[in-house]
Design a protein around this motif. Structure first.
Motif, mmCIF file in Angstrom:
data_model
loop_
_atom_site.group_PDB
_atom_site.id
_atom_site.type_symbol
_atom_site.label_atom_id
_atom_site.label_comp_id
_atom_site.label_asym_id
_atom_site.label_seq_id
_atom_site.Cartn_x
_atom_site.Cartn_y
_atom_site.Cartn_z
ATOM 1 N N ARG A 16 0.217 11.215 -10.791
ATOM 2 C CA ARG A 16 -0.835 11.201 -11.801
ATOM 3 C C ARG A 16 -2.108 11.867 -11.286
ATOM 4 O O ARG A 16 -2.606 11.544 -10.216
ATOM 5 N N GLU A 17 -2.647 12.775 -12.078
ATOM 6 C CA GLU A 17 -3.846 13.510 -11.676
ATOM 7 C C GLU A 17 -5.038 12.576 -11.507
ATOM 8 O O GLU A 17 -5.881 12.768 -10.639
ATOM 9 N N ALA A 18 -5.114 11.531 -12.329
ATOM 10 C CA ALA A 18 -6.244 10.609 -12.291
ATOM 11 C C ALA A 18 -5.887 9.315 -11.569
ATOM 12 O O ALA A 18 -6.410 8.252 -11.875
ATOM 13 N N TRP A 19 -4.988 9.391 -10.590
ATOM 14 C CA TRP A 19 -4.528 8.190 -9.893
ATOM 15 C C TRP A 19 -5.671 7.493 -9.171
ATOM 16 O O TRP A 19 -6.542 8.111 -8.584
ATOM 17 N N GLU A 20 -5.669 6.172 -9.256
ATOM 18 C CA GLU A 20 -6.650 5.363 -8.535
ATOM 19 C C GLU A 20 -6.066 3.976 -8.327
ATOM 20 O O GLU A 20 -5.385 3.437 -9.206
ATOM 21 N N VAL A 21 -6.300 3.394 -7.174
ATOM 22 C CA VAL A 21 -5.866 2.028 -6.902
ATOM 23 C C VAL A 21 -7.053 1.262 -6.306
ATOM 24 O O VAL A 21 -7.736 1.763 -5.417
ATOM 25 N N SER A 22 -7.326 0.080 -6.846
ATOM 26 C CA SER A 22 -8.463 -0.710 -6.393
ATOM 27 C C SER A 22 -8.153 -1.390 -5.060
ATOM 28 O O SER A 22 -7.007 -1.385 -4.584
ATOM 29 N N ALA A 23 -9.163 -1.981 -4.465
ATOM 30 C CA ALA A 23 -9.018 -2.624 -3.155
ATOM 31 C C ALA A 23 -7.967 -3.732 -3.210
ATOM 32 O O ALA A 23 -7.970 -4.573 -4.096
ATOM 33 N N HIS A 24 -7.059 -3.713 -2.243
ATOM 34 C CA HIS A 24 -5.992 -4.708 -2.177
ATOM 35 C C HIS A 24 -5.489 -4.816 -0.738
ATOM 36 O O HIS A 24 -5.873 -4.024 0.118
ATOM 37 N N ILE A 25 -4.642 -5.788 -0.489
ATOM 38 C CA ILE A 25 -4.084 -5.995 0.844
ATOM 39 C C ILE A 25 -2.592 -6.284 0.743
ATOM 40 O O ILE A 25 -2.104 -6.766 -0.280
ATOM 41 N N HIS A 26 -1.855 -5.962 1.812
ATOM 42 C CA HIS A 26 -0.417 -6.235 1.903
ATOM 43 C C HIS A 26 -0.142 -7.079 3.146
ATOM 44 O O HIS A 26 -0.950 -7.111 4.068
ATOM 45 N N ASP A 27 1.039 -7.697 3.165
ATOM 46 C CA ASP A 27 1.476 -8.379 4.387
ATOM 47 C C ASP A 27 2.465 -7.513 5.158
ATOM 48 O O ASP A 27 3.239 -7.998 5.963
ATOM 49 N N HIS A 28 2.447 -6.190 4.910
ATOM 50 C CA HIS A 28 3.339 -5.246 5.588
ATOM 51 C C HIS A 28 2.584 -3.939 5.834
ATOM 52 O O HIS A 28 1.454 -3.774 5.389
#
Length: 273
Positions: A16-28
């Motif tokens: 996606r040209e307008a891709w964005e992901v907000s602040a997050h965390i993983h356990d991996h």
């Protein structure tokens, strides 16, 4: 996921040209490769620009986010993984330094990612074995890229990471965890404080106390950026005795009071919208 690929939690492509992901965390761990376009990536508050050919990794428990930039097509490969069965490789990934963006100059990481996708999407005889081989090669090649390019990666591959240090890292990076002193940590892990601090410094290259403080500061910044949580609630979540203790700690290590940091972060967010 096939038993041969138990280390791989997920894998995919975002176009996606307008891709964005907000602040997050993983356990991996998570590995990303920019196949096309440019954007930005932030881990624990450190902003880095990325473009086609760049690779970046996040560790368990690190707060991260990212987005595409400009109006050019954007294509991102990503994979989440655990390395419980590969202790030497897991040690190297935990030792990655603060400079997290490196470049796949010879295209090996891209080629292995592409082959891995083909094996998973177009089943062939013994495809799981080939896919697992591609995946392990990809992880090794990425570490080699970091070894060549990253100036602050701890070059301690010959130093084995003892179980107590690995268990401590997992505890410190737990998705929900209170503030704990080094003495209490040592007691929980059945070792002396001196031994714990010595082994941590030997394996990670920096003092345990400093590592814990930096992690706590970034946790505090993360929650202060989130709406709907008072400073008192954040102080309690992070294990402080009260708002005053939290405010003193935060100002000592950032130069700003929690309220001032929150106001500044809100203004920065508003200006980018």
């Amino acid at each position: 996921m096939d038993g041969q690929l138990e280390a791989l939690s997920y894998i995919g492509i975002n176009s996606r040209e307008a891709w964005e992901v907000s602040a997050h965390i993983h356990d991996h761990f998570e590995l990303c490769y920019i196949d096309e376009g440019r954007g930005w990536f932030a881990v624990d508050g450190r902003l880095m620009q990325v473009s086609a050919g760049d690779v970046f990794v996040t560790k368990p428990g690190e707060i991260h986010q990212g987005a595409a930039s400009g109006d050019r097509p954007y294509r991102l490969y990503y994979a989440g993984f655990r390395l419980n069965g590969m202790p030497g490789l897991e040690d190297d990934y935990y030792r990655l330094g603060r400079s997290r963006v490196v470049t796949d100059g010879d295209g090996i990481a891209k080629a292995l990612f592409d082959q891995l996708f083909r094996e998973l999407m177009e089943p062939q005889p013994h495809g799981a074995l080939v896919a697992r081989s591609c995946f392990v090669q990809l992880l090794v090649q990425v570490i080699r890229i970091y070894t060549r390019q990253s100036p602050d990666r701890e070059s301690r591959s010959a130093v084995g990471m003892p179980p107590v240090v690995k268990e401590l890292l997992e505890e410190l990076h737990a998705l929900e965890g209170g503030r704990s002193g080094i003495d209490a940590l040592a007691q929980r892990h059945h070792v002396s404080r001196t031994h714990l601090e010595r082994e941590f410094k030997r394996c990670l290259g920096l003092p345990l106390g400093r590592y814990m403080r930096e992690l706590l500061v970034e946790r505090a910044k993360y929650w202060l950026r989130q709406p709907g949580h008072t400073a008192t609630e954040i102080a309690e979540r992070l294990g402080f005795s009260g708002l005053h203790a939290f405010s003193v700690f935060f100002k000592r290590h950032t130069g700003m009071a929690p309220a001032d940091f929150r106001k500044s972060a809100l203004q920065a967010t508003t200006s980018t919208q």
